[in-house]
Design a protein around this motif. Structure first.
Motif, PDB file in Angstrom:
ATOM      1  N   GLY A  75     -10.480  -4.787  -6.321  1.00 59.64           N
ATOM      2  CA  GLY A  75      -9.806  -4.855  -5.025  1.00 59.64           C
ATOM      3  C   GLY A  75     -10.720  -4.492  -3.867  1.00 59.64           C
ATOM      4  N   ASN A  76     -10.261  -4.855  -2.680  1.00 61.83           N
ATOM      5  CA  ASN A  76     -11.060  -4.657  -1.465  1.00 61.83           C
ATOM      6  C   ASN A  76     -11.407  -3.196  -1.209  1.00 61.83           C
ATOM      7  OD1 ASN A  76     -10.952  -7.348  -1.053  1.00 61.83           O
ATOM      8  ND2 ASN A  76      -9.568  -7.293   0.707  1.00 61.83           N
ATOM      9  N   CYS A  77     -10.589  -2.285  -1.713  1.00 59.72           N
ATOM     10  CA  CYS A  77     -10.866  -0.860  -1.494  1.00 59.72           C
ATOM     11  C   CYS A  77     -12.196  -0.451  -2.112  1.00 59.72           C
ATOM     12  CB  CYS A  77      -9.746  -0.008  -2.083  1.00 59.72           C
ATOM     13  SG  CYS A  77      -8.233  -0.136  -1.154  1.00 59.72           S
ATOM     14  N   GLY A  81     -10.033  -8.864  -3.007  1.00 61.24           N
ATOM     15  CA  GLY A  81      -8.613  -9.163  -2.883  1.00 61.24           C
ATOM     16  C   GLY A  81      -7.818  -7.908  -2.607  1.00 61.24           C
ATOM     17  N   CYS A  82      -6.673  -8.066  -1.982  1.00 60.68           N
ATOM     18  CA  CYS A  82      -5.831  -6.907  -1.656  1.00 60.68           C
ATOM     19  C   CYS A  82      -4.357  -7.282  -1.839  1.00 60.68           C
ATOM     20  CB  CYS A  82      -6.107  -6.449  -0.236  1.00 60.68           C
ATOM     21  SG  CYS A  82      -5.128  -4.999   0.254  1.00 60.68           S
ATOM     22  N   PRO A  83      -3.863  -7.301  -3.094  1.00 59.67           N
ATOM     23  CA  PRO A  83      -4.617  -7.113  -4.330  1.00 59.67           C
ATOM     24  C   PRO A  83      -5.407  -8.381  -4.656  1.00 59.67           C
ATOM     25  CG  PRO A  83      -2.358  -7.707  -4.834  1.00 59.67           C
ATOM     26  CD  PRO A  83      -2.440  -7.611  -3.336  1.00 59.67           C
ATOM     27  N   VAL A  86       0.872  -2.945  -6.966  1.00 58.74           N
ATOM     28  CA  VAL A  86       0.653  -4.399  -7.011  1.00 58.74           C
ATOM     29  C   VAL A  86      -0.742  -4.729  -7.541  1.00 58.74           C
ATOM     30  CG1 VAL A  86       2.317  -5.031  -5.237  1.00 58.74           C
ATOM     31  CG2 VAL A  86      -0.002  -4.418  -4.564  1.00 58.74           C
ATOM     32  N   CYS A  87      -1.678  -3.833  -7.321  1.00 52.91           N
ATOM     33  CA  CYS A  87      -3.061  -4.034  -7.738  1.00 52.91           C
ATOM     34  C   CYS A  87      -3.245  -3.558  -9.182  1.00 52.91           C
ATOM     35  CB  CYS A  87      -3.936  -3.197  -6.807  1.00 52.91           C
ATOM     36  SG  CYS A  87      -5.568  -3.803  -6.501  1.00 52.91           S
ATOM     37  N   ALA A 102      -4.066   4.185  -6.272  1.00 48.82           N
ATOM     38  CA  ALA A 102      -4.008   2.728  -6.488  1.00 48.82           C
ATOM     39  C   ALA A 102      -2.599   2.199  -6.243  1.00 48.82           C
ATOM     40  CB  ALA A 102      -4.435   2.395  -7.909  1.00 48.82           C
ATOM     41  N   CYS A 103      -2.499   1.091  -5.521  1.00 45.86           N
ATOM     42  CA  CYS A 103      -1.200   0.460  -5.281  1.00 45.86           C
ATOM     43  C   CYS A 103      -0.720  -0.179  -6.576  1.00 45.86           C
ATOM     44  CB  CYS A 103      -1.313  -0.639  -4.232  1.00 45.86           C
ATOM     45  SG  CYS A 103      -2.022  -0.080  -2.699  1.00 45.86           S
ATOM     46  N   ARG A 124     -12.061   3.698  -0.860  1.00 48.18           N
ATOM     47  CA  ARG A 124     -12.457   3.061   0.407  1.00 48.18           C
ATOM     48  C   ARG A 124     -13.660   3.776   0.998  1.00 48.18           C
ATOM     49  NH1 ARG A 124      -6.607   2.375   2.879  1.00 48.18           N
ATOM     50  NH2 ARG A 124      -6.077   0.358   2.019  1.00 48.18           N
ATOM     51  N   GLN A 165       0.811  -1.220   0.000  1.00 52.60           N
ATOM     52  CA  GLN A 165       0.000   0.000   0.000  1.00 52.60           C
ATOM     53  C   GLN A 165       0.840   1.263   0.000  1.00 52.60           C
ATOM     54  OE1 GLN A 165      -3.029  -0.293   3.021  1.00 52.60           O
ATOM     55  NE2 GLN A 165      -3.404  -2.420   2.538  1.00 52.60           N
ATOM     56  N   GLY A 187      -8.290   1.581  -6.396  1.00 52.36           N
ATOM     57  CA  GLY A 187      -7.457   2.427  -5.553  1.00 52.36           C
ATOM     58  C   GLY A 187      -8.003   2.674  -4.163  1.00 52.36           C
ATOM     59  N   GLN A 188      -7.081   3.080  -3.306  1.00 49.44           N
ATOM     60  CA  GLN A 188      -7.421   3.291  -1.899  1.00 49.44           C
ATOM     61  C   GLN A 188      -8.381   4.467  -1.706  1.00 49.44           C
ATOM     62  OE1 GLN A 188      -3.710   2.941   0.586  1.00 49.44           O
ATOM     63  NE2 GLN A 188      -2.770   2.635  -1.416  1.00 49.44           N
TER      64      GLN A 188
HETATM   65  S1  SF4 Z   1      -7.201  -3.405  -2.816  1.00 45.35           S
HETATM   66 FE1  SF4 Z   1      -5.301  -3.432  -1.637  1.00 45.35          FE
HETATM   67  S2  SF4 Z   1      -3.715  -3.503  -3.188  1.00 45.35           S
HETATM   68 FE2  SF4 Z   1      -5.588  -2.807  -4.206  1.00 45.35          FE
HETATM   69  S3  SF4 Z   1      -5.532  -0.564  -4.149  1.00 45.35           S
HETATM   70 FE3  SF4 Z   1      -6.646  -1.261  -2.345  1.00 45.35          FE
HETATM   71  S4  SF4 Z   1      -5.073  -1.375  -0.722  1.00 45.35           S
HETATM   72 FE4  SF4 Z   1      -4.031  -1.307  -2.692  1.00 45.35          FE
END
Ligand code: SF4
Length: 363
Positions: free
Chosen positions: A335-337, A347-349, A295-296, A292-293, A325, A270, A321-322
């Motif tokens: 992603g979970n955000c 998933g995260c990611p 990895v994601c 957005a991270c 949220r 993150q 992306g975060q």
């Molecule tokens: S789901 Fe996880 S990896 Fe993806 S943007 Fe959100 S915090 Fe980053």
């Protein structure tokens, strides 16, 4: 080391430290004797720096050298043979390995100049360089996780092509690549694979379209590692023809469901935000991203490219992306955000499996 273990370490700022810590996490020293002949086999098919997405970051080799030298292992070399027509010596210099070898007093071997021996596997007789096959006890394969225009994936198994003479590299193409790549992995199975998944190329092994994925991946089973990597890039096992062939030859397993994934420095996921480049920028324009991270976002860019290659429509309304949220939305959240969205991929990611499923789900 248990063959079903896959270790993933996240980050991008201190790659040398990541490689060192990955080796420690896998307890590689316990697999070695003091006189074990160890060879590092990076990937520099072409003479381009690692940030192009084409070649192995020298910091990875440096982290591994640190780990090994600190523990008293002295018989270490670095070996590679660039692709047919390219000059390995130039690649050693441009890719930073000449300076590295000088700093640590480690020999570099240009495998294009090595003698070869013939070995059989899977009904093929192949020419393989002597040094990695007969003068190495513990081969550490250092591929880059990249897409490839002919084989879809280039990673652990395909990186072994640097260990055959140029004439054989050309013959591999005439044989359709898949079968000879699988057979070569049977003859020359690396003891360990450490994948450079920092910023491998989106479409081709030559670089120019790096996509940040910001992680290193390590393990003993090169087929399992490749299967994991394939799904990270949005490919199924069937999309990469040599994987099942290698599995049938007993090289390793394609069954990711049986793998144990050990993640290290998950907090780094993150902390590194996505940086788009070239083609990736064009694909990124189809996505609404907010903090957005990498990895994601990196996996999403790969998935979109795979959709594009298969002639499928890229869906509208993708959000990642975060910054999402706690928000709701009618688009497709990644992603979970984006858990507040009506439709979202968990998933995260999102895991390798969900990324693979993503392709069919979105098309
Ligand atoms: S789901 Fe996880 S990896 Fe993806 S943007 Fe959100 S915090 Fe980053």
């Amino acid at each position: 080391m248990n063959e079903t273990n896959i270790h993933v370490i996240y980050g991008s700022q201190d790659i040398q430290r990541m490689a060192y810590e990955l080796m420690a996490a896998m307890d590689v020293a316990s697999m070695l004797e003091k006189d074990t002949r160890i060879a590092l086999k990076p990937n520099f098919a072409v003479s381009k720096p690692a940030d192009s997405g084409a070649t192995t970051h020298p910091e990875i080799a440096e982290g591994i050298l640190h780990y090994l030298l600190e523990r008293g292992f002295r018989d270490i070399s670095i070996m590679e043979g660039s692709w047919a027509g390219a000059d390995t010596k130039t690649s050693f210099r441009v890719c930073g390995y000449e300076a590295l070898a000088k700093k640590y007093g480690v020999p570099l071997y240009d495998l294009k100049k090595d003698a070869f021996v013939e070995r059989q596997a899977g009904g093929l007789t192949l020419k393989v360089c002597r040094k990695p096959l007969l003068e190495t006890d513990f081969l550490i394969n250092l591929p880059v996780l990249k897409a490839h225009c002919q084989t879809n994936l280039t990673c652990a198994l395909k990186n072994l092509k640097g260990c055959i003479p140029d004439s054989e590299k050309r013959r591999f193409h005439s044989l359709g690549l898949m079968k000879p790549i699988a057979c070569l992995s049977k003859i020359l199975r690396p003891s360990l694979t450490v994948v450079d998944a920092i910023c491998g190329d989106l479409t081709f092994e030559e670089g120019g379209h790096p996509v940040p994925m910001d992680r290193l991946i390590g393990g003993a089973d090169p087929v399992l590692i490749d299967s994991y990597g394939a799904e990270l890039l949005g490919f199924s096992i069937a999309d990469v023809g040599y994987l099942s062939l290698a599995e049938k030859l007993g090289v390793g397993s394609t069954d990711i469901t049986k793998a144990t994934i050990h993640e290290h420095h998950v907090e780094e996921k993150q902390q590194t935000l996505f940086r788009a480049s070239n083609t990736a920028r064009e694909l990124a324009s189809r996505v609404t991203a907010d903090a957005a991270c990498s990895v994601c976002y990196g996996s999403l860019i790969h998935a979109l490219q795979r959709l594009k290659e298969s002639g499928k429509r890229i869906p509208d309304g993708l959000c990642i992306g975060q910054g999402f949220r706690g928000k709701s939305g009618k688009g497709i959240g990644i992603g979970n955000c984006t858990a507040g969205f009506t439709t979202h991929l968990q998933g995260c990611p999102p895991t390798a499996k969900t990324m693979a499923d993503f392709r069919s789900g979105m098309s």
